[in-house]
Design an enzyme around this catalytic site. Sequence first.
Site, short mmCIF file in Angstrom:
data_model
loop_
_atom_site.label_atom_id
_atom_site.label_comp_id
_atom_site.label_asym_id
_atom_site.label_seq_id
_atom_site.Cartn_x
_atom_site.Cartn_y
_atom_site.Cartn_z
N GLU A 55 0.83 -1.21 0.00
CA GLU A 55 0.00 0.00 0.00
C GLU A 55 0.87 1.25 0.00
O GLU A 55 0.56 2.24 -0.68
CB GLU A 55 -0.92 0.00 1.22
CG GLU A 55 -2.02 -1.06 1.17
CD GLU A 55 -2.79 -1.12 2.48
OE1 GLU A 55 -4.01 -0.89 2.46
OE2 GLU A 55 -2.16 -1.41 3.53
N PHE A 56 1.97 1.21 0.79
CA PHE A 56 2.89 2.35 0.83
C PHE A 56 3.47 2.60 -0.56
O PHE A 56 3.55 3.75 -1.02
CB PHE A 56 4.02 2.07 1.84
CG PHE A 56 4.99 3.21 2.00
CD1 PHE A 56 4.80 4.17 2.98
CD2 PHE A 56 6.10 3.33 1.17
CE1 PHE A 56 5.69 5.23 3.13
CE2 PHE A 56 6.99 4.38 1.30
CZ PHE A 56 6.79 5.33 2.29
N ASP A 57 3.87 1.52 -1.24
CA ASP A 57 4.46 1.66 -2.57
C ASP A 57 3.47 2.24 -3.57
O ASP A 57 3.83 3.04 -4.44
CB ASP A 57 4.96 0.30 -3.07
CG ASP A 57 6.17 -0.19 -2.30
OD1 ASP A 57 6.85 0.65 -1.67
OD2 ASP A 57 6.44 -1.41 -2.33
N GLU A 87 21.78 8.05 29.12
CA GLU A 87 21.45 7.68 27.75
C GLU A 87 22.46 6.65 27.23
O GLU A 87 23.56 6.53 27.75
CB GLU A 87 21.52 8.91 26.83
CG GLU A 87 20.75 10.11 27.32
CD GLU A 87 21.11 11.36 26.54
OE1 GLU A 87 21.63 11.24 25.41
OE2 GLU A 87 20.91 12.47 27.07
N LYS A 134 25.25 5.40 24.62
CA LYS A 134 26.28 6.02 23.79
C LYS A 134 26.37 5.22 22.49
O LYS A 134 26.96 4.15 22.45
CB LYS A 134 27.63 6.04 24.50
CG LYS A 134 28.72 6.78 23.74
CD LYS A 134 30.01 6.84 24.55
CE LYS A 134 31.07 7.66 23.82
NZ LYS A 134 31.44 7.07 22.53
N ASP A 177 27.45 4.18 18.73
CA ASP A 177 28.75 4.18 18.06
C ASP A 177 28.56 4.40 16.57
O ASP A 177 28.51 3.47 15.77
CB ASP A 177 29.45 2.85 18.33
CG ASP A 177 30.93 2.92 17.99
OD1 ASP A 177 31.47 4.03 17.93
OD2 ASP A 177 31.55 1.86 17.81
N TYR A 185 19.73 12.90 20.22
CA TYR A 185 19.93 12.93 21.68
C TYR A 185 20.22 14.31 22.27
O TYR A 185 20.55 14.41 23.45
CB TYR A 185 21.05 11.98 22.07
CG TYR A 185 22.36 12.15 21.32
CD1 TYR A 185 23.11 13.31 21.43
CD2 TYR A 185 22.83 11.15 20.48
CE1 TYR A 185 24.30 13.47 20.74
CE2 TYR A 185 24.02 11.29 19.80
CZ TYR A 185 24.75 12.46 19.94
OH TYR A 185 25.93 12.61 19.25
N LYS A 229 32.53 4.26 29.25
CA LYS A 229 32.77 3.27 28.21
C LYS A 229 32.70 1.86 28.80
O LYS A 229 33.34 1.58 29.82
CB LYS A 229 34.15 3.49 27.58
CG LYS A 229 34.34 4.87 26.96
CD LYS A 229 33.47 5.10 25.76
CE LYS A 229 33.96 4.34 24.55
NZ LYS A 229 35.19 4.87 23.97
N CYS A 261 56.81 -14.62 0.33
CA CYS A 261 55.60 -13.81 0.09
C CYS A 261 54.46 -14.72 -0.37
O CYS A 261 54.63 -15.49 -1.33
CB CYS A 261 55.88 -12.75 -0.96
SG CYS A 261 54.40 -11.80 -1.42
N CYS A 287 53.67 -13.59 -4.25
CA CYS A 287 54.60 -13.73 -5.39
C CYS A 287 55.74 -14.70 -5.13
O CYS A 287 56.53 -14.97 -6.03
CB CYS A 287 55.16 -12.35 -5.77
SG CYS A 287 56.26 -11.64 -4.53
N CYS A 328 57.90 -8.13 1.87
CA CYS A 328 58.22 -8.67 0.56
C CYS A 328 58.98 -7.58 -0.20
O CYS A 328 58.42 -6.50 -0.44
CB CYS A 328 56.94 -9.04 -0.20
SG CYS A 328 57.25 -9.44 -1.94
N CYS A 335 55.11 -7.60 -7.13
CA CYS A 335 54.14 -8.25 -6.24
C CYS A 335 52.78 -7.59 -6.42
O CYS A 335 52.63 -6.39 -6.15
CB CYS A 335 54.63 -8.12 -4.80
SG CYS A 335 53.58 -8.97 -3.60
#
Length: 666
Positions: A33-35, A111, A113, A115, A224, A311, A405, A408, A423, A429
């Site tokens: 319906e939204f579409d 609140e 925190k 990230d 926030y 933290k 390496c 190579c 290397c 390389c």
Amino acid sequence: MDEKARIEELRLMLHEHNRRYYVLNQPTISDQEFDFLMRELQDLEARHPECYDPNSPTQRVGSDLNQEFQQVAHRYPMLSLANTYSEEDVADWYESVRRGLGGEPFEVCCEMKYDGLSISLTYDNGRLVRAVTRGDGVHGDDVTANVKTIKSIPLVLSAGSGFPTSFEIRGEILMPWKVFERLNAEREAAEEPLFANPRNAASGTLKSQKSELVAKRSLDAYLYYLLGEELPADGHFENLETARKWGFKISEGMRKAATLQEVYDFIKYWDVERKNLPVATDGVVLKVNSLRQQRALGFTSKSPRWAIAYKFKAERACTRLNEVTYQVGRTGAVTPVANMEPVQLAGTTVKRATLNNEDFIRSFDLHIGDFVYVEKGGEIIPKIVGVDLEQRPIIAQPVRFVTRCPECGTPLVRYEGEAAWYCPNDTGCPPQIKGRIEHFISRRAMNIDSLGPETIDDYYRHGLVHNVADLYNIEVQQINGDGSRTRSAQKIVNGIQASKEVPFERVVFALGIRFVGETSARLLARHFKNIDALMNASPEELQEVEGVGMVIANSVIAYFKKPENREIVEQLRHHGLQMSLTEQQMQGASEKLKGKTIVISGVFSHHSRDEYKAMIEQNGGKNAGSISGKTSFVLAGENMGPSKLQKAEKLGVGIVGEEEFLEMLK
């Protein structure tokens, strides 16, 4: 109802349905319906271009046009918070607030925190007019077009809900865990580099030059902090609850605490419960709730006294080490990678961790089959922090660092004083070759932004490029596929050709000489003035350059000693790259600022910060990032950082304005 009235009705309806779906998680209609409603609005807007509105729900899909981000000064500086990691530190902060308020009672708003990437949103008359990243706290990037694609951020607030005429609300742009894992799964299947964590993925997405890409990444946002001249209440908590009614997504976990014990209870609860959240968190934020009391407490040179971030300790898991593989970087450094049984850690599935180097492996006496303890450093990068020796299988074999390496087959070398193995085959390389080309095209080097790592990898695999000089041989017909990509191919070729105007000092940086960063490249270019003088300089001549010691000098000598590198330089010269300072640059050089160390702060009218940095160095001065007793003066524009101003006053460092500075150079 006429079509123009229907357009307005549909916009209001779709804004409300977006809010119910993305903010309240309470949809009242189906996706289909939204579409249908969205499609109807798109058709009507196509018939009535005079009704264009940049805040229409149809504009959330974004654009595939490139956009250069403009720098915008923050009306209110975006300061960082002081971090703490223990209940004792929280208690010390709580007591300092009590003393600062003279014993007056206070509440703390607790609140989560989040990230992600800090964002500042400005609304005028209920409409989103600007979205700016934190930047350096004084000014940030205007990412309004990209932010408008994030569906949990309202473009238009519901009329009559009582919002001020103008206000600012701040929060965090986030990539949900599910989106992050899906995106990395897609990138892994396409053999593309994986994002390290949701924060980096969100940041990289929001800084994309194509808002169409941002729209596809399904970013989210939690708000926030409310700022303005006409806020609803004195209480921070109360203001956010009101903002929730206006249509903003505010954390349901926010609580007020009247005692220190209630603060501890909040921390302990979310240290466990956060693992069930759909987005990344790394702690809690504690704020004195009263805005009046916040103003009374004020700020230190770096952060507000009325707020602190606690933290969480890194989450740890135990899993089996199955294999160690090895990656080769641009400089040839070989990095071991632990491949483990997948384990849930801090909201995501972890199956790989960096092992740093051979010494790191030996320090843990790692064996294949060991059960290892894994943490996320700062809740982001997985790392092995220990081994459960009691679970070591009898048949477990020690991890032996490779001697050749992995790409190579060249025997590895270990340079004196370094922990990494390298290397030495830097011209043959594949990862080193591709890495140097990626460095060459980067923004701070040749700035060929029409290319990226995936494109470079494709060109290398198809034999189009074997070194940086080969870029300038690429023609449109070689990269336009079946002919349907002519426009994008032409854009790439144009970008490569435009890079020929990049100044000499950045060409030196772009060459990728080991240990030669932006600053040393600039100093070398301005001292020797052309590539021939630099190529033929002796170690003693190189060390005459300020900031260039024996390590950099030997690296420059070693680079130009190789015939392959000299040949690449000659090819670049043939293609027309800048291999010397211009007459204007040489004439403009002086020693008017010789011996002076200068710090730049604020927003400027006549030149950019980078241009002022170049002018300082061109006139013999030295740039510094922070103020100290050795600072000669601060070149200050508008909105100079308050912490820098306070420190300059404390140390007696002079402040020089833009006009005065330009006069000094005449």
